[in-house]
Design an enzyme around this catalytic site. Structure first.
Site: not given
Lengths: 100, 233
Positions: B9, B52, B78, B143
């Site tokens: 990232g 990813v 990250n 999240y």
């Protein structure tokens, strides 16, 4: 690339890793040499190391990036990690699959 | 081989900052993002266009970094996405997208890089958590839950990889002014920051400071930990 070459690669890789893993009996392996799951063979951590080493060796020799411990392999009724020979069979199948 | 860091990232934000940080410390650095890197590539940095959560792309990237750089000593997972929404208004596709990048992506990169590190019998892995998890922030259910999964992955991977001399830890930042939080209403951010012991926005240096500690060769007895910033616990 044929099955013999692939088996030979697995044998050489197992032999090379034997000292580091601390398994004298793996120094001169054959297709029948037990790897994992029976009375003889390596512990689970050593198997993890061996699988990573075989994947790496396959990449260097055949130029293919493969993952051996995929869903198919892990759900087989008979473990493909039983012996050096069955690991060779699995590697050969995965290499063939990558080639389409 | 000198130290080699793989950071996921890296197109912008904290990941982009980490590229410069590790380069400055003398590392060879590789990184990835789903879209093209912003601006010219810094010298000593290799960039990969890779998602990813795409297993094939991750396997190819990690092996290429191994071949080009001779190994990987540090991994910083990250790459992450966030979304703020009330549970009743969150589409399943959003939850799937968040878990795909944050959990499956972290898992995949960690698995492949750990293969490289295990052969070298050395490695330092740092995952990204968030203060949203211990604070149980309303509006961040998916999240925070995805990062709770990352914390669990971190603790168990730490145990499984310890025999290979690989440490696995996580840093849990507070909000930092990046694109990830730019869309969050100011009053929500202010309320969040008031929950911290030290009530201010995080800065890049707060994060790199913890990462430097975790990836230090001297930190070989520190593993399975999540370090939250801002006095959150």
């Amino acid at each position: 690339m044929d099955e013999k070459q692939v088996l030979q690669l697995v044998i050489e890789t197992v032999s090379r890793e034997a000292d580091d893993l601390g398994y004298n009996e793996l120094r001169v392996p054959t297709a029948e040499t037990s790897l994992f799951g029976g009375e003889a063979g390596v512990d689970s951590l050593s198997l993890v190391r061996l699988i990573a080493a075989v994947e790496r060796a396959a990449e260097i020799q055949f130029g293919r990036n493969i993952v051996l411990a995929d869903e198919k392999a892990m759900s087989m009724r008979s473990s493909p990690f039983r012996t050096v020979g069955t690991l060779g069979d699995l590697l050969y199948q995965r290499l063939r699959a990558v080639d389409g | 081989m000198g130290d080699v860091a793989l950071v996921t990232g890296t197109r912008k934000g904290i990941g982009r900052h980490l590229v410069d940080h590790f380069l400055h410390k003398g590392y060879a650095v590789a990184g990835c993002s789903r879209e093209a890197f912003e601006g010219p590539l810094p010298e000593g940095y290799r960039h990969y266009l890779a998602d990813v959560a795409d297993e094939r792309a991750v396997v190819d990237m990690v092996r290429d970094v191994q071949n080009s750089c001779g190994g990987i000593t540090v991994l910083v997972n990250n790459a992450g996405i966030a979304s703020m929404n009330h549970l009743l208004l969150t589409p399943l596709s959003t939850v799937e997208r968040i878990f795909s990048t944050n959990v499956f992506g972290t898992f995949l990169v960690m698995r492949e890089v750990a293969k490289v590190m295990s052969a070298a019998r050395y490695g330092r892995i740092v995952n990204f958590a968030t203060v949203a998890t211990p604070l149980d922030l309303e509006g961040e259910a998916s999240y925070a839950a995805s990062k709770a999964a990352v914390e669990s992955l971190t603790r168990i991977a730490a145990r499984e990889l310890a025999p290979f001399n690989i440490t696995v830890n996580a840093v849990g930042p507070t909000p930092v002014m990046t694109d990830l939080v730019r869309s969050v209403p100011k009053r929500k951010l202010d309320a969040l920051i008031r929950k911290q012991a030290i009530a201010r926005f995080g800065e890049q240096r707060d994060i790199t400071n913890v990462i430097d500690f975790l990836v230090s060769r001297d930190s070989d007895f520190v593993t399975g930990q999540t370090i939250y910033l801002g006095g959150v616990s």
